[in-house]
Motif scaffolding. Structure first.
Motif, PDB file in Angstrom:
ATOM      1  N   ALA A   1      10.589 -12.976   1.533  1.00  0.00           N
ATOM      2  CA  ALA A   1       9.751 -12.818   2.720  1.00  0.00           C
ATOM      3  C   ALA A   1       9.809 -14.136   3.485  1.00  0.00           C
ATOM      4  CB  ALA A   1       8.323 -12.478   2.325  1.00  0.00           C
ATOM      5  N   ALA A   2      10.769 -14.232   4.400  1.00  0.00           N
ATOM      6  CA  ALA A   2      10.952 -15.451   5.176  1.00  0.00           C
ATOM      7  C   ALA A   2      10.033 -15.436   6.398  1.00  0.00           C
ATOM      8  CB  ALA A   2      12.413 -15.585   5.603  1.00  0.00           C
ATOM      9  N   LYS A   3      10.096 -16.495   7.179  1.00  0.00           N
ATOM     10  CA  LYS A   3       9.149 -16.634   8.291  1.00  0.00           C
ATOM     11  C   LYS A   3       9.370 -15.580   9.373  1.00  0.00           C
ATOM     12  CE  LYS A   3       8.322 -21.594   7.662  1.00  0.00           C
ATOM     13  NZ  LYS A   3       8.983 -21.652   6.351  1.00  0.00           N
ATOM     14  N   GLU A   4      10.613 -15.208   9.635  1.00  0.00           N
ATOM     15  CA  GLU A   4      10.900 -14.287  10.730  1.00  0.00           C
ATOM     16  C   GLU A   4      11.528 -12.971  10.290  1.00  0.00           C
ATOM     17  OE1 GLU A   4       9.876 -14.923  13.711  1.00  0.00           O
ATOM     18  OE2 GLU A   4       9.211 -16.967  13.240  1.00  0.00           O
ATOM     19  N   ARG A   5      11.864 -12.841   9.000  1.00  0.00           N
ATOM     20  CA  ARG A   5      12.598 -11.653   8.573  1.00  0.00           C
ATOM     21  C   ARG A   5      12.586 -11.541   7.059  1.00  0.00           C
ATOM     22  NH1 ARG A   5      18.331 -14.533  10.178  1.00  0.00           N
ATOM     23  NH2 ARG A   5      18.652 -15.653   8.212  1.00  0.00           N
ATOM     24  N   LEU A   6      13.042 -10.403   6.574  1.00  0.00           N
ATOM     25  CA  LEU A   6      13.291 -10.219   5.153  1.00  0.00           C
ATOM     26  C   LEU A   6      14.750 -10.539   4.859  1.00  0.00           C
ATOM     27  CD1 LEU A   6      11.436  -6.844   4.491  1.00  0.00           C
ATOM     28  CD2 LEU A   6      10.681  -9.138   3.826  1.00  0.00           C
ATOM     29  N   GLU A   7      15.002 -11.237   3.761  1.00  0.00           N
ATOM     30  CA  GLU A   7      16.360 -11.593   3.359  1.00  0.00           C
ATOM     31  C   GLU A   7      16.600 -11.122   1.933  1.00  0.00           C
ATOM     32  OE1 GLU A   7      16.703 -15.660   6.077  1.00  0.00           O
ATOM     33  OE2 GLU A   7      16.636 -15.822   3.877  1.00  0.00           O
ATOM     34  N   PHE A   8      17.700 -10.431   1.720  1.00  0.00           N
ATOM     35  CA  PHE A   8      18.010  -9.864   0.413  1.00  0.00           C
ATOM     36  C   PHE A   8      19.207 -10.582  -0.200  1.00  0.00           C
ATOM     37  CE2 PHE A   8      19.999  -6.225  -2.069  1.00  0.00           C
ATOM     38  CZ  PHE A   8      19.134  -6.369  -3.150  1.00  0.00           C
ATOM     39  N   TYR A   9      19.009 -11.098  -1.429  1.00  0.00           N
ATOM     40  CA  TYR A   9      20.055 -11.827  -2.147  1.00  0.00           C
ATOM     41  C   TYR A   9      20.359 -11.098  -3.460  1.00  0.00           C
ATOM     42  CZ  TYR A   9      18.813 -15.911   0.790  1.00  0.00           C
ATOM     43  OH  TYR A   9      18.544 -16.776   1.828  1.00  0.00           O
ATOM     44  N   PRO A  10      21.393 -10.257  -3.509  1.00  0.00           N
ATOM     45  CA  PRO A  10      21.799  -9.687  -4.798  1.00  0.00           C
ATOM     46  C   PRO A  10      22.237 -10.797  -5.751  1.00  0.00           C
ATOM     47  CG  PRO A  10      22.834  -8.521  -2.966  1.00  0.00           C
ATOM     48  CD  PRO A  10      22.216  -9.760  -2.397  1.00  0.00           C
ATOM     49  N   VAL A  11      22.117 -10.538  -7.022  1.00  0.00           N
ATOM     50  CA  VAL A  11      22.521 -11.520  -8.032  1.00  0.00           C
ATOM     51  C   VAL A  11      23.968 -11.949  -7.781  1.00  0.00           C
ATOM     52  CG1 VAL A  11      23.087 -11.811 -10.470  1.00  0.00           C
ATOM     53  CG2 VAL A  11      20.894 -10.803  -9.810  1.00  0.00           C
ATOM     54  N   GLY A  12      24.197 -13.248  -7.804  1.00  0.00           N
ATOM     55  CA  GLY A  12      25.533 -13.791  -7.605  1.00  0.00           C
ATOM     56  C   GLY A  12      25.867 -14.105  -6.165  1.00  0.00           C
ATOM     57  N   LYS A  13      24.962 -13.748  -5.229  1.00  0.00           N
ATOM     58  CA  LYS A  13      25.208 -14.005  -3.819  1.00  0.00           C
ATOM     59  C   LYS A  13      24.274 -15.106  -3.316  1.00  0.00           C
ATOM     60  CE  LYS A  13      28.057 -10.512  -3.638  1.00  0.00           C
ATOM     61  NZ  LYS A  13      29.509 -10.684  -3.504  1.00  0.00           N
ATOM     62  N   THR A  14      24.822 -16.002  -2.506  1.00  0.00           N
ATOM     63  CA  THR A  14      24.010 -17.091  -1.952  1.00  0.00           C
ATOM     64  C   THR A  14      23.777 -16.918  -0.454  1.00  0.00           C
ATOM     65  OG1 THR A  14      26.007 -18.445  -1.636  1.00  0.00           O
ATOM     66  CG2 THR A  14      24.768 -18.734  -3.692  1.00  0.00           C
ATOM     67  N   GLU A  15      24.448 -15.938   0.151  1.00  0.00           N
ATOM     68  CA  GLU A  15      24.221 -15.615   1.560  1.00  0.00           C
ATOM     69  C   GLU A  15      23.436 -14.314   1.630  1.00  0.00           C
ATOM     70  OE1 GLU A  15      24.946 -17.437   4.247  1.00  0.00           O
ATOM     71  OE2 GLU A  15      25.655 -19.006   2.891  1.00  0.00           O
ATOM     72  N   PRO A  16      22.400 -14.260   2.465  1.00  0.00           N
ATOM     73  CA  PRO A  16      21.537 -13.082   2.443  1.00  0.00           C
ATOM     74  C   PRO A  16      22.015 -11.950   3.340  1.00  0.00           C
ATOM     75  CG  PRO A  16      20.624 -14.681   3.970  1.00  0.00           C
ATOM     76  CD  PRO A  16      21.858 -15.321   3.356  1.00  0.00           C
ATOM     77  N   PHE A  17      21.558 -10.751   3.001  1.00  0.00           N
ATOM     78  CA  PHE A  17      21.621  -9.626   3.920  1.00  0.00           C
ATOM     79  C   PHE A  17      20.301  -9.578   4.677  1.00  0.00           C
ATOM     80  CE2 PHE A  17      20.282  -5.274   4.848  1.00  0.00           C
ATOM     81  CZ  PHE A  17      21.318  -4.850   5.653  1.00  0.00           C
ATOM     82  N   PHE A  18      20.372  -9.484   5.997  1.00  0.00           N
ATOM     83  CA  PHE A  18      19.160  -9.349   6.806  1.00  0.00           C
ATOM     84  C   PHE A  18      19.480  -8.485   8.005  1.00  0.00           C
ATOM     85  CE2 PHE A  18      21.431 -13.191   8.040  1.00  0.00           C
ATOM     86  CZ  PHE A  18      21.549 -13.062   9.421  1.00  0.00           C
ATOM     87  N   PHE A  19      18.450  -7.924   8.617  1.00  0.00           N
ATOM     88  CA  PHE A  19      18.678  -7.017   9.732  1.00  0.00           C
ATOM     89  C   PHE A  19      18.995  -7.760  11.017  1.00  0.00           C
ATOM     90  CE2 PHE A  19      17.145  -4.956  13.569  1.00  0.00           C
ATOM     91  CZ  PHE A  19      17.909  -3.799  13.537  1.00  0.00           C
ATOM     92  N   HIS A  20      19.968  -7.214  11.760  1.00  0.00           N
ATOM     93  CA  HIS A  20      20.271  -7.662  13.117  1.00  0.00           C
ATOM     94  C   HIS A  20      20.964  -6.500  13.816  1.00  0.00           C
ATOM     95  CE1 HIS A  20      22.318  -9.662  16.478  1.00  0.00           C
ATOM     96  NE2 HIS A  20      21.400 -10.612  16.349  1.00  0.00           N
ATOM     97  N   PRO A  21      20.679  -6.249  15.096  1.00  0.00           N
ATOM     98  CA  PRO A  21      21.295  -5.111  15.780  1.00  0.00           C
ATOM     99  C   PRO A  21      22.812  -5.154  15.878  1.00  0.00           C
ATOM    100  CG  PRO A  21      19.401  -5.904  17.013  1.00  0.00           C
ATOM    101  CD  PRO A  21      19.659  -6.908  15.930  1.00  0.00           C
TER     102      PRO A  21
ATOM    103  N   LEU B   1      17.825  -2.166   0.470  1.00  0.00           N
ATOM    104  CA  LEU B   1      18.521  -2.244   1.749  1.00  0.00           C
ATOM    105  C   LEU B   1      17.851  -1.337   2.779  1.00  0.00           C
ATOM    106  CD1 LEU B   1      22.284  -2.241   0.679  1.00  0.00           C
ATOM    107  CD2 LEU B   1      20.765  -4.188   1.087  1.00  0.00           C
ATOM    108  N   ALA B   2      17.478  -0.148   2.354  1.00  0.00           N
ATOM    109  CA  ALA B   2      16.785   0.767   3.261  1.00  0.00           C
ATOM    110  C   ALA B   2      15.499   0.135   3.772  1.00  0.00           C
ATOM    111  CB  ALA B   2      16.486   2.086   2.553  1.00  0.00           C
ATOM    112  N   TYR B   3      14.781  -0.537   2.891  1.00  0.00           N
ATOM    113  CA  TYR B   3      13.519  -1.164   3.280  1.00  0.00           C
ATOM    114  C   TYR B   3      13.753  -2.315   4.257  1.00  0.00           C
ATOM    115  CZ  TYR B   3       8.835  -3.153   2.800  1.00  0.00           C
ATOM    116  OH  TYR B   3       7.573  -3.636   3.052  1.00  0.00           O
ATOM    117  N   VAL B   4      14.749  -3.147   3.990  1.00  0.00           N
ATOM    118  CA  VAL B   4      15.039  -4.288   4.860  1.00  0.00           C
ATOM    119  C   VAL B   4      15.402  -3.799   6.265  1.00  0.00           C
ATOM    120  CG1 VAL B   4      16.656  -6.191   5.290  1.00  0.00           C
ATOM    121  CG2 VAL B   4      15.707  -5.850   2.996  1.00  0.00           C
ATOM    122  N   VAL B   5      16.257  -2.782   6.340  1.00  0.00           N
ATOM    123  CA  VAL B   5      16.668  -2.271   7.645  1.00  0.00           C
ATOM    124  C   VAL B   5      15.499  -1.597   8.349  1.00  0.00           C
ATOM    125  CG1 VAL B   5      18.189  -0.649   8.834  1.00  0.00           C
ATOM    126  CG2 VAL B   5      19.080  -2.075   6.987  1.00  0.00           C
ATOM    127  N   SER B   6      14.739  -0.795   7.626  1.00  0.00           N
ATOM    128  CA  SER B   6      13.586  -0.119   8.224  1.00  0.00           C
ATOM    129  C   SER B   6      12.583  -1.124   8.773  1.00  0.00           C
ATOM    130  CB  SER B   6      12.912   0.785   7.192  1.00  0.00           C
ATOM    131  OG  SER B   6      11.796   1.440   7.751  1.00  0.00           O
TER     132      SER B   6
END
Length: 257
Positions: free
Chosen positions: A52-72, A133-138
């Motif tokens: 739960a970041a300041k402006e968005r949700l960021e998802f880090y699967p195990v082994g990943k250091t770059e997040p998935f986050f929503f953007h159009p 992922l569904a939650y982050v995008v929603s």
């Protein structure tokens, strides 16, 4: 793999409240950050991490250091052009007031373009089988405010945390105008760095006879496929291929009228 939620590296009341809400809505544990790195949390908790970041949700699967986050993403510029000329709109015949089911929601770029097209009297439903992922995008579709011309279109999209085939099975015959699928997450042409964390995470399987049968049953106007130009799925499943010169993907359409 289980998922936990935590806060930004330097949390505040806003991030604490967001993390608490996410924990409740997704029914996943809230874990204090304690200024740990994502890699350390992965190791300590043996879990994927939703931040739960300041402006968005960021998802880090195990082994990943770059997040998935929503953007159009591409919807930002596609919706500033005449929608009649957008390849998805053109090939699908999507009109104001129509209903589109996006079987492979991803970052929702196609769903946003479709929502802009169908307007307030139409419906766009997007399927994503991975619940986080569904939650982050929603959440992103509801909360993103940097592109005011897309705000209403984004908020109208209904995100369904479900496998596309299983969702289509719940739909009545000819209950959507267009059923759309873009199984390109599995292709090597994924060039956006924002997609890289999704390899091995997103549920984006290849087309099957069952998937196609359900799509044709549900669609009133058309079933539309976007796939790599080398894909044999166009011919295998009876799509009329729309060749796009000098691009890495083509569209195909099955008319259901």
């Amino acid at each position: 793999m289980k998922t936990i939620v935590t806060t930004a590296y330097r949390p505040n009341q806003k991030t604490d409240e967001l993390a608490a809400r996410v924990s409740e809505e997704l029914a996943i544990p809230f874990v204090l950050r304690r200024k740990r790195s994502i890699e350390r949390i992965h190791s300590d908790e043996q879990a994927d991490v939703l931040v739960a970041a300041k402006e968005r949700l960021e998802f880090y699967p195990v082994g990943k250091t770059e997040p998935f986050f929503f953007h159009p993403n591409s919807a930002a510029f596609r919706t500033k052009r005449p929608l009649d000329q957008d390849p998805l709109i053109e090939v699908s015949g999507l009109s104001e007031g129509d209903c589109l089911i996006d079987c492979t929601l991803g970052m929702a770029s196609d769903a946003i373009v479709a929502s802009q097209r169908v307007g307030g009297n139409g419906r766009v439903i997007g399927c994503e089988a991975h619940p986080t992922l569904a939650y982050v995008v929603s959440n992103g579709l509801r909360a993103y405010e940097s592109m005011p011309h897309l705000t209403e279109a984004m908020k109208r999209i209904r995100v369904v945390a479900s496998d596309a085939v299983e969702f289509l099975k719940t739909c009545d015959d000819r209950s959507a105008d267009v059923v759309y699928m873009d199984p390109m997450f599995t292709e090597e042409i994924l060039e956006s760095s924002n997609f890289l964390p999704l390899r091995g995470t997103a549920e984006a399987g290849q087309l099957t006879e069952e998937w196609m049968a359900q799509a044709v049953r549900v669609a009133r106007k058309a079933v539309v496929l976007k796939a790599h130009f080398r894909s044999a799925d166009f011919e295998r499943y009876g799509f009329a291929r729309r060749v796009r010169p000098n691009t890495k993907f083509h569209y195909g359409v099955i008319s259901c009228r």
